[in-house]
Design a protein around this motif. Structure first.
Motif, PDB file in Angstrom:
ATOM      1  N   ASN A   1     -26.200 -42.241 -37.180  1.00  0.00           N
ATOM      2  CA  ASN A   1     -26.987 -42.415 -35.970  1.00  0.00           C
ATOM      3  C   ASN A   1     -26.100 -42.162 -34.758  1.00  0.00           C
ATOM      4  OD1 ASN A   1     -29.340 -43.190 -37.324  1.00  0.00           O
ATOM      5  ND2 ASN A   1     -28.566 -45.259 -37.560  1.00  0.00           N
ATOM      6  N   TYR A   2     -26.673 -41.484 -33.775  1.00  0.00           N
ATOM      7  CA  TYR A   2     -25.946 -41.176 -32.550  1.00  0.00           C
ATOM      8  C   TYR A   2     -26.711 -41.715 -31.348  1.00  0.00           C
ATOM      9  CZ  TYR A   2     -23.106 -37.889 -35.185  1.00  0.00           C
ATOM     10  OH  TYR A   2     -22.240 -37.331 -36.077  1.00  0.00           O
TER      11      TYR A   2
ATOM     12  N   LEU B   1     -21.231 -41.974 -31.851  1.00  0.00           N
ATOM     13  CA  LEU B   1     -21.592 -42.508 -33.144  1.00  0.00           C
ATOM     14  C   LEU B   1     -21.814 -44.017 -33.032  1.00  0.00           C
ATOM     15  CD1 LEU B   1     -21.920 -41.721 -36.115  1.00  0.00           C
ATOM     16  CD2 LEU B   1     -19.510 -42.192 -36.433  1.00  0.00           C
ATOM     17  N   THR B   2     -22.961 -44.498 -33.571  1.00  0.00           N
ATOM     18  CA  THR B   2     -23.242 -45.940 -33.563  1.00  0.00           C
ATOM     19  C   THR B   2     -22.992 -46.492 -34.953  1.00  0.00           C
ATOM     20  OG1 THR B   2     -25.569 -45.676 -34.130  1.00  0.00           O
ATOM     21  CG2 THR B   2     -25.003 -45.662 -31.786  1.00  0.00           C
ATOM     22  N   ASN B   3     -22.911 -47.785 -35.079  1.00  0.00           N
ATOM     23  CA  ASN B   3     -22.648 -48.439 -36.361  1.00  0.00           C
ATOM     24  C   ASN B   3     -23.919 -48.846 -37.079  1.00  0.00           C
ATOM     25  OD1 ASN B   3     -19.880 -48.206 -36.090  1.00  0.00           O
ATOM     26  ND2 ASN B   3     -19.720 -50.127 -34.963  1.00  0.00           N
ATOM     27  N   ASP B   4     -25.077 -48.392 -36.624  1.00  0.00           N
ATOM     28  CA  ASP B   4     -26.351 -48.779 -37.230  1.00  0.00           C
ATOM     29  C   ASP B   4     -26.544 -48.124 -38.572  1.00  0.00           C
ATOM     30  OD1 ASP B   4     -26.763 -50.253 -34.995  1.00  0.00           O
ATOM     31  OD2 ASP B   4     -28.042 -48.748 -34.029  1.00  0.00           O
TER      32      ASP B   4
ATOM     33  N   VAL C   1     -27.367 -40.816 -27.552  1.00  0.00           N
ATOM     34  CA  VAL C   1     -27.272 -39.592 -26.764  1.00  0.00           C
ATOM     35  C   VAL C   1     -27.921 -39.807 -25.403  1.00  0.00           C
ATOM     36  CG1 VAL C   1     -27.881 -37.150 -26.684  1.00  0.00           C
ATOM     37  CG2 VAL C   1     -27.420 -38.218 -28.877  1.00  0.00           C
ATOM     38  N   ASN C   2     -27.259 -39.331 -24.371  1.00  0.00           N
ATOM     39  CA  ASN C   2     -27.800 -39.351 -23.026  1.00  0.00           C
ATOM     40  C   ASN C   2     -28.588 -38.059 -22.813  1.00  0.00           C
ATOM     41  OD1 ASN C   2     -27.822 -38.747 -20.088  1.00  0.00           O
ATOM     42  ND2 ASN C   2     -26.696 -40.682 -19.979  1.00  0.00           N
ATOM     43  N   PHE C   3     -29.682 -38.113 -22.053  1.00  0.00           N
ATOM     44  CA  PHE C   3     -30.485 -36.918 -21.805  1.00  0.00           C
ATOM     45  C   PHE C   3     -29.717 -35.816 -21.089  1.00  0.00           C
ATOM     46  CE2 PHE C   3     -34.238 -39.751 -22.291  1.00  0.00           C
ATOM     47  CZ  PHE C   3     -34.851 -39.033 -23.295  1.00  0.00           C
ATOM     48  N   ASN C   4     -28.612 -36.163 -20.429  1.00  0.00           N
ATOM     49  CA  ASN C   4     -27.819 -35.162 -19.711  1.00  0.00           C
ATOM     50  C   ASN C   4     -26.765 -34.499 -20.589  1.00  0.00           C
ATOM     51  OD1 ASN C   4     -29.093 -35.471 -17.175  1.00  0.00           O
ATOM     52  ND2 ASN C   4     -27.997 -37.406 -16.917  1.00  0.00           N
ATOM     53  N   GLU C   5     -26.621 -34.964 -21.838  1.00  0.00           N
ATOM     54  CA  GLU C   5     -25.613 -34.395 -22.729  1.00  0.00           C
ATOM     55  C   GLU C   5     -26.012 -32.984 -23.156  1.00  0.00           C
ATOM     56  OE1 GLU C   5     -22.772 -35.676 -23.346  1.00  0.00           O
ATOM     57  OE2 GLU C   5     -23.110 -37.724 -22.689  1.00  0.00           O
ATOM     58  N   PRO C   6     -25.012 -32.125 -23.374  1.00  0.00           N
ATOM     59  CA  PRO C   6     -25.330 -30.774 -23.849  1.00  0.00           C
ATOM     60  C   PRO C   6     -25.697 -30.772 -25.329  1.00  0.00           C
ATOM     61  CG  PRO C   6     -22.956 -31.030 -23.562  1.00  0.00           C
ATOM     62  CD  PRO C   6     -23.588 -32.298 -23.088  1.00  0.00           C
TER      63      PRO C   6
ATOM     64  N   ILE D   1     -27.378 -29.124 -32.539  1.00  0.00           N
ATOM     65  CA  ILE D   1     -26.031 -29.696 -32.471  1.00  0.00           C
ATOM     66  C   ILE D   1     -25.950 -30.553 -31.216  1.00  0.00           C
ATOM     67  CG2 ILE D   1     -23.572 -29.215 -32.215  1.00  0.00           C
ATOM     68  CD1 ILE D   1     -24.038 -26.631 -33.783  1.00  0.00           C
ATOM     69  N   ILE D   2     -25.649 -31.832 -31.394  1.00  0.00           N
ATOM     70  CA  ILE D   2     -25.477 -32.749 -30.261  1.00  0.00           C
ATOM     71  C   ILE D   2     -23.991 -32.761 -29.950  1.00  0.00           C
ATOM     72  CG2 ILE D   2     -25.754 -35.123 -29.479  1.00  0.00           C
ATOM     73  CD1 ILE D   2     -28.081 -35.292 -31.552  1.00  0.00           C
ATOM     74  N   CYS D   3     -23.627 -32.270 -28.773  1.00  0.00           N
ATOM     75  CA  CYS D   3     -22.202 -32.012 -28.486  1.00  0.00           C
ATOM     76  C   CYS D   3     -21.385 -33.266 -28.211  1.00  0.00           C
ATOM     77  CB  CYS D   3     -22.089 -31.039 -27.324  1.00  0.00           C
ATOM     78  SG  CYS D   3     -22.822 -29.436 -27.700  1.00  0.00           S
ATOM     79  N   ASN D   4     -21.887 -34.199 -27.416  1.00  0.00           N
ATOM     80  CA  ASN D   4     -21.066 -35.363 -27.040  1.00  0.00           C
ATOM     81  C   ASN D   4     -21.716 -36.675 -27.443  1.00  0.00           C
ATOM     82  OD1 ASN D   4     -19.134 -33.694 -25.824  1.00  0.00           O
ATOM     83  ND2 ASN D   4     -20.297 -33.620 -23.926  1.00  0.00           N
TER      84      ASN D   4
END
Length: 184
Positions: free
Chosen positions: A97-98, A181-184, A100-105, A175-178
């Motif tokens: 699980n990641y 990673l969460t611990n869920d 992600v911010n909406f502004n991430e590439p 591909i989620i660039c930045n």
């Protein structure tokens, strides 16, 4: 019925084997109608096929295996990574699980439909601002075939074109660039 003779097709592309109980003259290959060569019967091990995919490099290949040789995981011939039977691959892939911010590439591989959508949006922009001589849209695609967008922009541009049964504007892997990673 115990087989005593086998007839092997002499055409290497055909490779058919016909089994019989005794030697017969005038037999031809049932598949290609070519000549066959009689030989003593050999008990063959049953050969099956399995499709394997590498977890590292995504190389995929169909491999012939006997029941004795079969293994869920083999060594990838391209990169020496884990070459896993596609029927068993889910248990070897680690789900993560990641956040992600909406502004991430993000990166996507555009299809012809996606490129067409981007060009149409550019033409519409030229028309709205009254600049028909504006330079044509320059769609940047990297060496691996990916185009980059901010996540919100990807949703904004292609969201109206995504539904069941649609022609997708990009391939389904993103591909989620930045991502974090969460611990869920």
């Amino acid at each position: 019925m115990k087989y005593t003779t086998q007839f092997e097709c002499m055409d290497k592309d055909c490779n058919t084997v016909v089994l019989g109980t005794h030697r017969q003259d005038g037999i031809i290959c049932p598949r290609c109608n070519g000549p066959v060569l009689p030989k003593p019967f050999e008990q063959h091990k049953k050969i099956g096929r399995a499709v394997y995919r590498c977890l590292c490099c995504d190389h995929q290949d169909e491999v012939q295996v006997t029941k004795d040789e079969y293994s869920e995981v083999k060594v990838c011939p391209k990169c020496n990574g884990a070459f896993v039977d596609l029927w068993k691959i889910a248990k070897y892939k680690k789900k993560m699980n990641y956040k992600v911010n909406f502004n991430e590439p993000v990166k996507v591989q555009l299809t012809e439909a996606g490129i067409y959508i981007l060009k149409q949006r550019h033409e519409e922009l030229k028309r709205k601002i009254g600049r028909p001589n504006l330079e044509p849209v320059d769609i940047k695609i990297d060496d691996e075939g990916y185009s980059s967008f901010q996540l919100w922009s990807l949703m904004n541009v292609f969201g109206n074109h995504m539904s069941l049964g649609c022609v997708p504007p990009f391939k389904s892997d993103i591909i989620i660039c930045n991502g974090e990673l969460t611990n869920d």
